[in-house]
Design an enzyme around this catalytic site. Sequence first.
Site, PDB file in Angstrom:
ATOM      1  N   LEU A 178     -85.319  50.560  46.922  1.00  0.00           N
ATOM      2  CA  LEU A 178     -85.598  49.686  45.285  1.00  0.00           C
ATOM      3  C   LEU A 178     -83.941  48.538  45.911  1.00  0.00           C
ATOM      4  O   LEU A 178     -83.493  48.772  46.633  1.00  0.00           O
ATOM      5  CB  LEU A 178     -84.990  50.520  43.611  1.00  0.00           C
ATOM      6  CG  LEU A 178     -83.773  50.943  44.430  1.00  0.00           C
ATOM      7  CD1 LEU A 178     -82.937  50.700  43.397  1.00  0.00           C
ATOM      8  CD2 LEU A 178     -84.259  52.585  43.468  1.00  0.00           C
ATOM      9  N   CYS A 179     -84.610  47.162  45.244  1.00  0.00           N
ATOM     10  CA  CYS A 179     -83.728  46.045  45.459  1.00  0.00           C
ATOM     11  C   CYS A 179     -84.003  45.489  44.103  1.00  0.00           C
ATOM     12  O   CYS A 179     -84.732  46.188  42.976  1.00  0.00           O
ATOM     13  CB  CYS A 179     -84.267  45.076  46.467  1.00  0.00           C
ATOM     14  SG  CYS A 179     -86.121  44.234  46.830  1.00  0.00           S
ATOM     15  N   ARG A 180     -83.770  44.008  43.667  1.00  0.00           N
ATOM     16  CA  ARG A 180     -83.753  43.452  42.778  1.00  0.00           C
ATOM     17  C   ARG A 180     -85.229  43.581  42.238  1.00  0.00           C
ATOM     18  O   ARG A 180     -85.675  43.391  40.669  1.00  0.00           O
ATOM     19  CB  ARG A 180     -83.613  42.407  42.530  1.00  0.00           C
ATOM     20  CG  ARG A 180     -83.014  41.227  41.370  1.00  0.00           C
ATOM     21  CD  ARG A 180     -82.724  39.804  41.284  1.00  0.00           C
ATOM     22  NE  ARG A 180     -83.133  39.305  42.512  1.00  0.00           N
ATOM     23  CZ  ARG A 180     -82.536  38.179  43.412  1.00  0.00           C
ATOM     24  NH1 ARG A 180     -81.379  38.591  43.130  1.00  0.00           N
ATOM     25  NH2 ARG A 180     -82.862  37.743  43.828  1.00  0.00           N
ATOM     26  N   GLY A 233     -88.107  44.034  44.551  1.00  0.00           N
ATOM     27  CA  GLY A 233     -88.975  44.448  45.208  1.00  0.00           C
ATOM     28  C   GLY A 233     -89.415  44.079  46.804  1.00  0.00           C
ATOM     29  O   GLY A 233     -90.045  44.908  47.712  1.00  0.00           O
ATOM     30  N   MET A 263     -85.888  46.338  40.762  1.00  0.00           N
ATOM     31  CA  MET A 263     -84.720  47.604  39.795  1.00  0.00           C
ATOM     32  C   MET A 263     -85.093  46.418  38.009  1.00  0.00           C
ATOM     33  O   MET A 263     -84.765  46.629  37.212  1.00  0.00           O
ATOM     34  CB  MET A 263     -83.123  47.173  40.195  1.00  0.00           C
ATOM     35  CG  MET A 263     -82.435  47.562  40.536  1.00  0.00           C
ATOM     36  SD  MET A 263     -83.160  49.464  39.738  1.00  0.00           S
ATOM     37  CE  MET A 263     -82.122  49.677  38.470  1.00  0.00           C
TER      38      MET A 263
END
Length: 111
Positions: A61-63, A65, A90
């Site tokens: 995961l990141c901010r 995608g 996220m």
Amino acid sequence: MFGPDVPEVSPAGVPAHAYLLDVREPDEWSAGHAPDAHHLPMMEIPARLAEIPTDADVVVLCRSGGRSAQVVKYLMGNGFDNVRNLTGGMRQWAADGRPLASEDGQPGRVI
């Protein structure tokens, strides 16, 4: 969202036992992250591959995608068949009401 070659999972579909791999930068992690996530910034992945489980579901995961999709592609290219991208990152995790923890004493938030 990122093509058929990037397996994805929604925040609601993340298995309870999954290894959550957060590839965001330290300031993003500090502001808010999934409580059980493991922080490994994207640029450190190649040098730290051995830290990523090969025998469990891994959700990257990141901010939003994008970076995590790149990491999923990279990991798949290095023999990982147990990795999926978190759809919406996220931002979607928080929008879905999933829990957030922070490292800075403030309520967890996505920056």
